[in-house]
Write a protein that holds these residues in place. Structure first.
Motif, PDB file in Angstrom:
ATOM      1  N   LYS A 278      69.525  55.602 -13.917  1.00  0.00           N
ATOM      2  CA  LYS A 278      70.558  54.660 -13.955  1.00  0.00           C
ATOM      3  C   LYS A 278      71.786  54.952 -12.896  1.00  0.00           C
ATOM      4  CE  LYS A 278      73.122  50.956 -15.999  1.00  0.00           C
ATOM      5  NZ  LYS A 278      73.357  50.400 -17.414  1.00  0.00           N
ATOM      6  N   GLU A 279      72.383  56.156 -13.182  1.00  0.00           N
ATOM      7  CA  GLU A 279      73.630  56.502 -12.667  1.00  0.00           C
ATOM      8  C   GLU A 279      73.165  56.931 -11.050  1.00  0.00           C
ATOM      9  OE1 GLU A 279      76.198  58.651 -16.135  1.00  0.00           O
ATOM     10  OE2 GLU A 279      74.500  59.602 -15.268  1.00  0.00           O
ATOM     11  N   ILE A 280      72.094  57.508 -10.893  1.00  0.00           N
ATOM     12  CA  ILE A 280      71.711  57.933  -9.423  1.00  0.00           C
ATOM     13  C   ILE A 280      71.172  56.625  -8.695  1.00  0.00           C
ATOM     14  CG2 ILE A 280      69.183  58.382  -9.972  1.00  0.00           C
ATOM     15  CD1 ILE A 280      71.387  60.310  -7.886  1.00  0.00           C
ATOM     16  N   ARG A 281      70.795  55.661  -9.209  1.00  0.00           N
ATOM     17  CA  ARG A 281      70.416  54.449  -8.451  1.00  0.00           C
ATOM     18  C   ARG A 281      71.598  53.772  -8.137  1.00  0.00           C
ATOM     19  NH1 ARG A 281      66.174  53.541 -12.632  1.00  0.00           N
ATOM     20  NH2 ARG A 281      67.729  52.289 -13.821  1.00  0.00           N
ATOM     21  N   GLN A 282      72.869  53.982  -8.696  1.00  0.00           N
ATOM     22  CA  GLN A 282      74.228  53.334  -8.315  1.00  0.00           C
ATOM     23  C   GLN A 282      74.454  53.963  -7.075  1.00  0.00           C
ATOM     24  OE1 GLN A 282      75.375  50.675  -9.776  1.00  0.00           O
ATOM     25  NE2 GLN A 282      73.817  50.499 -11.044  1.00  0.00           N
TER      26      GLN A 282
ATOM     27  N   ARG B 226      72.278  56.030  -4.915  1.00  0.00           N
ATOM     28  CA  ARG B 226      71.023  55.733  -3.890  1.00  0.00           C
ATOM     29  C   ARG B 226      71.031  54.329  -3.210  1.00  0.00           C
ATOM     30  NH1 ARG B 226      66.322  55.700  -6.984  1.00  0.00           N
ATOM     31  NH2 ARG B 226      66.641  57.709  -7.350  1.00  0.00           N
ATOM     32  N   GLY B 227      71.196  54.224  -1.761  1.00  0.00           N
ATOM     33  CA  GLY B 227      71.061  52.946  -1.343  1.00  0.00           C
ATOM     34  C   GLY B 227      72.551  52.207  -1.259  1.00  0.00           C
ATOM     35  N   ASN B 228      73.360  52.824  -1.876  1.00  0.00           N
ATOM     36  CA  ASN B 228      74.689  52.453  -1.782  1.00  0.00           C
ATOM     37  C   ASN B 228      75.730  53.254  -1.081  1.00  0.00           C
ATOM     38  OD1 ASN B 228      77.374  51.122  -2.106  1.00  0.00           O
ATOM     39  ND2 ASN B 228      77.585  51.800  -4.376  1.00  0.00           N
ATOM     40  N   GLU B 229      75.974  54.553  -1.705  1.00  0.00           N
ATOM     41  CA  GLU B 229      76.606  55.467  -1.118  1.00  0.00           C
ATOM     42  C   GLU B 229      76.149  56.702  -0.238  1.00  0.00           C
ATOM     43  OE1 GLU B 229      79.896  57.185  -3.881  1.00  0.00           O
ATOM     44  OE2 GLU B 229      78.883  55.750  -5.343  1.00  0.00           O
ATOM     45  N   ILE B 230      74.721  56.767  -0.620  1.00  0.00           N
ATOM     46  CA  ILE B 230      73.600  57.481   0.095  1.00  0.00           C
ATOM     47  C   ILE B 230      72.528  56.763   0.398  1.00  0.00           C
ATOM     48  CG2 ILE B 230      72.269  59.637   0.169  1.00  0.00           C
ATOM     49  CD1 ILE B 230      74.192  60.813  -1.765  1.00  0.00           C
ATOM     50  N   SER B 231      72.021  56.654   1.675  1.00  0.00           N
ATOM     51  CA  SER B 231      70.838  55.944   1.860  1.00  0.00           C
ATOM     52  C   SER B 231      69.670  56.672   2.635  1.00  0.00           C
ATOM     53  CB  SER B 231      71.305  54.708   2.914  1.00  0.00           C
ATOM     54  OG  SER B 231      71.842  53.827   2.358  1.00  0.00           O
ATOM     55  N   MET B 232      68.599  56.283   2.916  1.00  0.00           N
ATOM     56  CA  MET B 232      67.540  57.225   3.319  1.00  0.00           C
ATOM     57  C   MET B 232      66.816  56.288   4.148  1.00  0.00           C
ATOM     58  SD  MET B 232      65.342  60.145   1.504  1.00  0.00           S
ATOM     59  CE  MET B 232      64.148  61.253   2.652  1.00  0.00           C
TER      60      MET B 232
END
Length: 335
Positions: A82-86, A88-94
């Motif tokens: 849950k924490e990494i999903r916050q 991923r895509g927000n502060e870090i994108s791929m």
């Protein structure tokens, strides 16, 4: 300047029936805001696994065995899903290599963009749609008001990649990881995509981690280069240092394999004989030893890091002091 991202001794393996495949075997590097770092190397060198490890996309049977991934001083390896999903895509994108595998083919482009925007922003659906249209216009898609309601198959390969870039930038990330973003595109569209990424970096100061096997792309857009082989970093330096003064024999081999239009006349391309190491049973020493024309018996042990400048270093016994090691070299004299 403080590091935005600090990868420390990262080790990622895949547990298969045949045994443990050690895809990443102790990788360390730093990224600062505004950096554009190219990670290069042959297929299977660990580039993409390193990137996916950073943002928590390693799925079973893969597993991060050891190391830290510090992003704004927060260790991403220890975070919950849950924490990494916050992040991923927000502060870090791929951005992935093939946009058709990242975009849902039966869902309109706009709906997919709006979903990403609303997941990380407290705005209503109408505002999210307007933001999605602005993003499509920003990445150079014509008539975004109409095209936002189209499906992925109605876009060309280059346009789909632009959609992926728009999606990746929807929440103004601090770090953008691009995994072979131009491989499937023709050279004209490739140049447009690279130009777009450079413009966005200049405008937002977003750091970019560009994974590619194309050294021409690296020379065009990157500021620093990391050369990977056998799950390890062989050499790291600025673009100028790597291209003008490559130190590791593997880096030298990669550069010699590039066709040059200024060489004059017909010229046979250089190749690196042999095959990459088996990471199911990786060598205890330099992984490039079996393919290196300079190899001696000392290369059976892992080389230490040799620094040539503040940013340029390589892991190779060629640059170690020979004092105390002459006997080891004579035992297996370099060829």
């Amino acid at each position: 300047m403080k590091d935005l991202l600090s990868v420390r001794n990262l080790k990622t393996s895949f547990m298969t029936r045949a045994g443990e495949v050690q895809s990443v075997r102790g990788v360390s590097f730093n990224v600062q805001s505004g950096d554009v770092i190219g990670i290069v190397g042959e297929s299977g060198s660990g580039k993409s696994v390193t990137a996916k490890s950073i943002i928590g996309l390693i799925q079973p049977p893969g597993k991060i065995i050891d190391g830290q991934v510090l992003f704004n001083d927060k260790n991403l390896v220890t975070l919950s899903d849950k924490e990494i999903r916050q992040i991923r895509g927000n502060e870090i994108s791929m951005i992935f290599q093939d946009p058709m595998t990242s975009l849902n083919p039966v869902v309109r482009i706009g709906k997919q963009l709006i979903e990403v925007i609303r997941r990380h922003s407290a705005i209503d659906k109408h505002a999210a749609r307007q933001r999605a249209i602005e993003l499509l216009r920003e990445v150079g898609i014509p008539s975004p008001e109409q095209r936002i309601d189209q499906y992925p198959h109605e876009f060309s390969g280059g346009m789909r990649q632009r959609v992926m870039i728009a999606m990746a930038l929807s929440c103004n990330p601090q770090l953008l990881i691009a995994d072979e973003p131009t491989t499937a595109l023709d050279v004209t569209i490739q140049a447009q995509i690279l130009g777009l990424m450079s413009q966005l970096k200049e405008r937002t100061n977003t750091a970019i981690l560009l994974i590619t096997h194309d050294l021409g792309v690296v020379a065009q857009v990157c500021t620093r280069v990391i050369v990977m082989y056998g799950g390890l970093i062989m050499e790291e330096g600025t673009v100028e240092e790597i291209f003008e003064q490559p130190r590791h024999p593997y880096t030298q081999g990669l550069l010699k394999s590039i066709p040059r239009v200024t060489s004059g006349g017909r010229q046979r391309l250089s190749t690196i004989d042999g095959t990459p190491p088996d990471l199911l049973n990786p060598p205890s020493g330099c992984p490039f030893m079996d393919r290196c024309s300079h190899a001696g018996s000392i290369c059976k042990t892992m080389p230490h890091r040799t620094d040539f400048s503040n940013h340029h270093h390589a892991f190779c016994w060629l640059y170690e002091s020979r004092e105390g090691n002459d006997a080891k070299w004579r035992e297996g004299e370099p060829t």
